[in-house]
Write a protein that holds these residues in place. Structure first.
Motif, PDB file in Angstrom:
ATOM      1  N   GLU A 189       0.822  -1.210   0.000  1.00 35.83           N
ATOM      2  CA  GLU A 189       0.000   0.000   0.000  1.00 35.83           C
ATOM      3  C   GLU A 189       0.859   1.265   0.000  1.00 35.83           C
ATOM      4  OE1 GLU A 189      -2.376  -0.520   3.438  1.00 35.83           O
ATOM      5  OE2 GLU A 189      -3.585  -2.149   2.568  1.00 35.83           O
ATOM      6  N   ALA A 190       2.028   1.186   0.616  1.00 33.20           N
ATOM      7  CA  ALA A 190       2.921   2.344   0.671  1.00 33.20           C
ATOM      8  C   ALA A 190       3.743   2.495  -0.607  1.00 33.20           C
ATOM      9  CB  ALA A 190       3.853   2.227   1.877  1.00 33.20           C
ATOM     10  N   GLY A 191       3.625   1.539  -1.525  1.00 35.04           N
ATOM     11  CA  GLY A 191       4.369   1.618  -2.778  1.00 35.04           C
ATOM     12  C   GLY A 191       5.863   1.405  -2.616  1.00 35.04           C
ATOM     13  N   LEU A 192       6.265   0.639  -1.609  1.00 34.18           N
ATOM     14  CA  LEU A 192       7.680   0.402  -1.338  1.00 34.18           C
ATOM     15  C   LEU A 192       8.157  -0.871  -2.015  1.00 34.18           C
ATOM     16  CD1 LEU A 192       7.475   1.239   2.462  1.00 34.18           C
ATOM     17  CD2 LEU A 192       8.500   2.685   0.693  1.00 34.18           C
ATOM     18  N   ALA A 193       9.422  -0.898  -2.367  1.00 35.69           N
ATOM     19  CA  ALA A 193       9.996  -2.066  -3.025  1.00 35.69           C
ATOM     20  C   ALA A 193      10.214  -3.179  -2.001  1.00 35.69           C
ATOM     21  CB  ALA A 193      11.324  -1.701  -3.692  1.00 35.69           C
ATOM     22  N   ALA A 194       9.731  -4.380  -2.320  1.00 31.07           N
ATOM     23  CA  ALA A 194       9.883  -5.500  -1.393  1.00 31.07           C
ATOM     24  C   ALA A 194       9.735  -6.812  -2.145  1.00 31.07           C
ATOM     25  CB  ALA A 194       8.858  -5.424  -0.265  1.00 31.07           C
ATOM     26  N   VAL A 195      10.313  -7.865  -1.577  1.00 33.31           N
ATOM     27  CA  VAL A 195      10.121  -9.232  -2.049  1.00 33.31           C
ATOM     28  C   VAL A 195       9.917 -10.104  -0.821  1.00 33.31           C
ATOM     29  CG1 VAL A 195      11.108 -11.173  -3.325  1.00 33.31           C
ATOM     30  CG2 VAL A 195      11.558  -8.836  -4.082  1.00 33.31           C
ATOM     31  N   LEU A 196       9.031 -11.076  -0.920  1.00 33.28           N
ATOM     32  CA  LEU A 196       8.699 -11.946   0.203  1.00 33.28           C
ATOM     33  C   LEU A 196       9.360 -13.306   0.061  1.00 33.28           C
ATOM     34  CD1 LEU A 196       4.825 -11.340   0.307  1.00 33.28           C
ATOM     35  CD2 LEU A 196       6.635  -9.942   1.333  1.00 33.28           C
ATOM     36  N   PHE A 197       9.745 -13.880   1.190  1.00 29.99           N
ATOM     37  CA  PHE A 197      10.136 -15.282   1.228  1.00 29.99           C
ATOM     38  C   PHE A 197       8.878 -16.060   1.593  1.00 29.99           C
ATOM     39  CE2 PHE A 197      11.817 -19.276   2.301  1.00 29.99           C
ATOM     40  CZ  PHE A 197      13.120 -19.371   1.841  1.00 29.99           C
ATOM     41  N   ALA A 198       8.303 -16.761   0.638  1.00 25.07           N
ATOM     42  CA  ALA A 198       7.087 -17.571   0.775  1.00 25.07           C
ATOM     43  C   ALA A 198       5.867 -16.810   0.256  1.00 25.07           C
ATOM     44  CB  ALA A 198       6.838 -18.033   2.204  1.00 25.07           C
ATOM     45  N   ARG A 199       4.991 -17.578  -0.351  1.00 27.91           N
ATOM     46  CA  ARG A 199       3.746 -17.046  -0.897  1.00 27.91           C
ATOM     47  C   ARG A 199       2.910 -16.439   0.222  1.00 27.91           C
ATOM     48  NH1 ARG A 199       1.070 -19.866  -5.189  1.00 27.91           N
ATOM     49  NH2 ARG A 199       2.444 -21.595  -4.599  1.00 27.91           N
ATOM     50  N   PRO A 200       2.416 -15.212   0.052  1.00 29.57           N
ATOM     51  CA  PRO A 200       1.585 -14.605   1.098  1.00 29.57           C
ATOM     52  C   PRO A 200       0.250 -15.325   1.218  1.00 29.57           C
ATOM     53  CG  PRO A 200       1.578 -13.232  -0.866  1.00 29.57           C
ATOM     54  CD  PRO A 200       2.588 -14.320  -1.115  1.00 29.57           C
ATOM     55  N   ALA A 201      -0.284 -15.385   2.430  1.00 26.55           N
ATOM     56  CA  ALA A 201      -1.564 -16.060   2.652  1.00 26.55           C
ATOM     57  C   ALA A 201      -2.702 -15.348   1.926  1.00 26.55           C
ATOM     58  CB  ALA A 201      -1.863 -16.146   4.147  1.00 26.55           C
ATOM     59  N   ARG A 202      -2.589 -14.012   1.874  1.00 26.72           N
ATOM     60  CA  ARG A 202      -3.592 -13.231   1.137  1.00 26.72           C
ATOM     61  C   ARG A 202      -2.899 -12.549  -0.035  1.00 26.72           C
ATOM     62  NH1 ARG A 202      -5.067 -12.248   6.543  1.00 26.72           N
ATOM     63  NH2 ARG A 202      -7.164 -12.969   7.033  1.00 26.72           N
TER      64      ARG A 202
END
Length: 375
Positions: free
Chosen positions: A184-197
């Protein structure tokens, strides 16, 4: 470059340019990450940097690139209260620590959360993969913890003010709101693992159900017929997926009922689960534990009850972590290439920083069965 630095004998851009056989401007473009430089020239400059020992002036570079040359490695939970007085289910304090750099303390008592993080070999493998990818590129991770609403706000503020260029997020709970806040903040990110939602953020993950299938087929192939499983926490997507994959594979082989005890991905929970399984199903001959720490605990309990592994009970774990080699006998386990996944997560983030308008993506890694002495 300052006169003082030249007088001290420190290598300069001109030194690198001479060693690489290119212009000073070309060296500057490579060091500042300009993309339209021939890969052969980029490699020549990198080698010249290594040979000369040149170190960029980070303060000056950040003024030009508007980059911090650092990324936040965030381990995030799903706690919501900012106070340290909320009672945990076990009667202990489940307070918040606030987002903080490694080695510092935040508000509240975050010791239980951070202790759990550092006790799990999984997180050390993530850090190894991230550091090994960033170090050759002159970048560094800032380790942060966010298990409360206040901590998450501080992480978002830290990223917004440019203290880090982006975030690598490892969530420990399906209800973790941090990925959505970052998106929502438009920040750059990558997740380790598929998000639940679903959130519009790139991620890396493992084909967990396929890994559990490998474990089930191996136990069945050994001739085990009275098989039970110690699942991971069922509010964690990986725990759900591993249980689903194991049960589905067993059902396909004519085993519709599998005794299940839920664990918490800790050695202690594996021990407690194994005690319960032995009490309720004393004739079991095979166990699949959804991570190596729980499998290690299960093997300890089996040994205490006079059951040999794998003679009486075959045990298969998941992760192929240091716990698999610490176990006696060494664990047969499903390998999750955590270091490679963490490196790929980091590569995706740096690519995102270079191409902010690029599409989000996902990379799914394949599991592998590693056969050792326990099954």
């Amino acid at each position: 470059m300052t006169d003082d630095r030249r007088a001290a004998g420190a290598p300069t851009l001109e030194d690198v340019a001479r060693a690489a056989g290119v212009s000073r401007a070309t060296v500057s473009r490579v060091i500042n990450g300009v993309r339209n430089v021939d890969p052969v020239i980029q490699e020549a400059v990198r080698q010249a940097v290594s040979v000369t020992g040149y170190t960029p002036n980070r303060a000056a570079r950040s003024l030009v690139t508007r980059r911090a040359d650092a990324v936040a490695l965030v381990v995030s939970g799903a706690g919501v209260e900012p106070e340290a007085t909320r009672e945990a289910p076990d009667g202990g304090a489940a307070g918040a620590s606030g987002a903080k750099e490694a080695g510092t303390s935040g508000d509240g008592d975050g010791s239980s959360f951070t202790a759990q993080v550092f006790a799990d070999p999984f997180f050390g493998r993530v850090v190894t993969g991230v550091v090994n990818y960033l170090r050759p590129r002159g970048m560094h991770p800032v380790l942060m913890f966010a298990e409360s609403s206040r901590a998450r706000e501080e992480v978002v503020a830290y990223l917004r003010q440019g203290s880090a260029d982006g975030a690598l997020v490892v969530s420990t709970h399906a209800e973790d709101p941090l990925p959505a806040l970052i998106a929502e903040a438009g920040l750059a990110a990558v997740l380790f693992a598929r998000p639940a939602r679903p959130v519009p953020v790139s991620y890396v993950d493992l084909a967990h159900q396929d890994g559990a299938r490998l474990a089930a087929e191996h136990l069945l192939g050994r001739g085990c017929r009275r098989i039970a499983t110690i699942s991971g926490p069922l509010d964690v997507p990986a725990g759900q997926a591993r249980l689903t994959g194991f049960r589905d594979t067993m059902a396909r082989h004519g085993n519709p009922y599998i005794p299940i005890v839920e664990g918490q991905f800790t050695q202690e929970s594996g021990e407690a689960a194994m005690e319960r399984l032995l009490a309720e199903h004393p004739d079991l001959d095979g166990v699949f534990a959804a991570n190596d720490l729980m499998a290690l605990g299960a093997c300890h309990v089996l040994r205490e009850h006079g059951r040999s592994v794998p003679g009486d009970v075959a045990v298969v774990g998941f992760d192929d972590s240091s716990a698999a080699l610490a176990c006696r006998p060494p664990l047969t386990t499903v390998r999750q290439p955590v270091e490679g996944m963490a490196a790929e997560m980091t590569r995706l983030l740096l690519d995102r920083l270079a191409r902010p308008d690029g599409p989000v993506t996902s990379v799914i890694f394949e599991p592998e069965l590693v056969v050792r002495g326990s099954a």
